[in-house]
Design an enzyme around this catalytic site. Structure first.
Site: not given
Lengths: 284, 284
Positions: B85, B160, B228
């Site tokens: 990701s 995402k 993150k």
């Protein structure tokens, strides 16, 4: 909300006496068999259980404690059920006033909106004395589907505020997710399908998501009431010295909708605030 | 994530060559029949499709473009599938480098965590050239259940990020709702039941809500990765001049979890930030 709720009470055979600030609003229900009273006081005199369904705490205070309010027509054993959404601390204060004259009170705010009121499928969250709650269950069953006793006085309102925090933040979540998706050039219908299939899914995403994509601002739930509820959350939290950082921010953002003259719109109008912040119309 | 994903590839009969920064981590998969390479370069030389599953964009750059990276062992027609990701803009930059040497790239981040990786039920969101996606569908089907083509390069990562915005705000929504509920003396298990039955329901509420109530901090999804991802959201939004006010605030709040030394905890640790802000331990 009052009209469809009264209809559901009449439907199961309860005699209903009504009062509304705007007399014209009672004509339909009168034609269906309700008695129209000239004041909340008169409703109280003619009833065993009085249900209030008004705006905010000051409206409840007027109707319950005002000079031709319910308390003026009250007798020992009367039950007042406030189904408005107000702060739990305000609900406790009003209940204390009523207790002094032998009147029991339940706070019983609802979730499910006008559609739930019409279909009799409201979720009703109830606070107050347990035995009084049990006496009123048949009335609640005429109005809603999920009836939950939450605890002492104010607990129904407390649950409703928690509900409103989560709904409001979910609305904002969908708006921030979709505005980024738009800016990155995604097909939002496809994004919606992917997101509803995973951990991001929510009732707000699946119900309100399609409206947000289409910029369909029809209520559903009006932004005005969402803002009112968030203000009640924040005043309650302030009395408890409890910071609620995201709820505060979302309330600020939603208030921008009022500034834009759109407070009668549905909560999907939250996307317009994100557009405004983004400095352009981003709709597809 | 890499180990269970490799196992699923072996299970359906793909020959697999692996590399890991920490060589010891490859011993289990080697015993199951994978070839262990000495570098990403060597993996590329021995493969038709190379999957990267690492941390953030700098790790992807190292593995793909570094001095013993995939690009050094690449030949025309090789396909690189990055399932980490990272930001969509970083994905596009890396894809452009690969394109110059005739290597195709897909960005294919996943949702569903370690459990999804083990069970082969990941949701995979894919960006990149459509024909390359179609060539790779059999590989994706070995790894996940819901495979969605989102559009041009970067679109998988874009989806995402939208997913992570919504999940993060939903986590915070549940935490703010529950901390107010606790302060107001509600039974949280009962509150959870009421809320999951109505418009406030979400996968996060129903899956993570019980853990938040019990202060169960075991991951599920680690707070470190959620932070993150939120940083990638915010850096992406910044490049687009797009303000995301609640996402920014939630990122700030979640970073407090790191300050508290709990970034390896599950995302339910967000409730500890609310406790800290409330100035006391409020758990039941």
């Amino acid at each position: 909300m009052g009209l469809p709720m009264c209809k559901n009470l009449l439907k199961v055979g309860y005699p209903v006496t009504v009062w509304n600030r705007t007399a014209a609003k009672t004509s339909e229900i009168a034609s269906l068999g309700a008695i129209v009273a000239s004041s909340p006081k008169e409703v109280a005199q003619k009833s065993d259980v009085v249900i209030t369904m008004v705006g905010d705490w000051s409206d409840v205070e007027d109707v319950v404690l005002g000079h031709s309010g319910i308390i003026k027509g009250a007798r020992h054993g009367l039950i007042v059920v406030d189904m408005s959404s107000i702060s739990p601390l305000a609900a406790r204060r009003i209940a204390q006033h009523l207790e002094k004259v032998g009147v029991e009170m339940l706070d019983a705010p609802v979730s499910g909106g006008e559609i739930g009121a019409k279909e009799g499928t409201l979720s009703i969250m109830v606070g107050g004395p347990k035995d009084v709650f049990e006496d009123c269950v048949p009335v609640f069953k005429a109005l809603g589907k999920t009836i939950t006793y939450m605890g002492k006085t104010g607990s129904g309102q407390a649950a409703k505020l928690c509900n409103q925090i989560i709904c409001a933040l979910h609305i904002q979540a969908v708006c921030e997710g979709f505005i980024l998706g738009e800016k990155l050039g995604l097909d939002l219908e496809q994004l919606l399908r992917v997101l509803t299939g995973g951990l991001a899914n929510s009732r707000i995403l699946s119900d309100l998501g399609p409206r947000i994509i289409k910029r369909d601002m029809r209520p559903g739930a009006k932004m005005r009431y969402q803002i009112k509820d968030l203000r009640n959350v924040l005043s309650t939290a302030a009395e408890l010295n409890l910071p609620l950082p995201c709820t505060s921010l979302v309330c600020e953002l939603f208030q921008t909708v009022s500034v834009m003259g759109l407070e009668e719109s549905g909560t999907s109008a939250a996307i317009l605030v994100m557009e405004k912040l983004a400095g352009q119309k981003t709709g597809q």
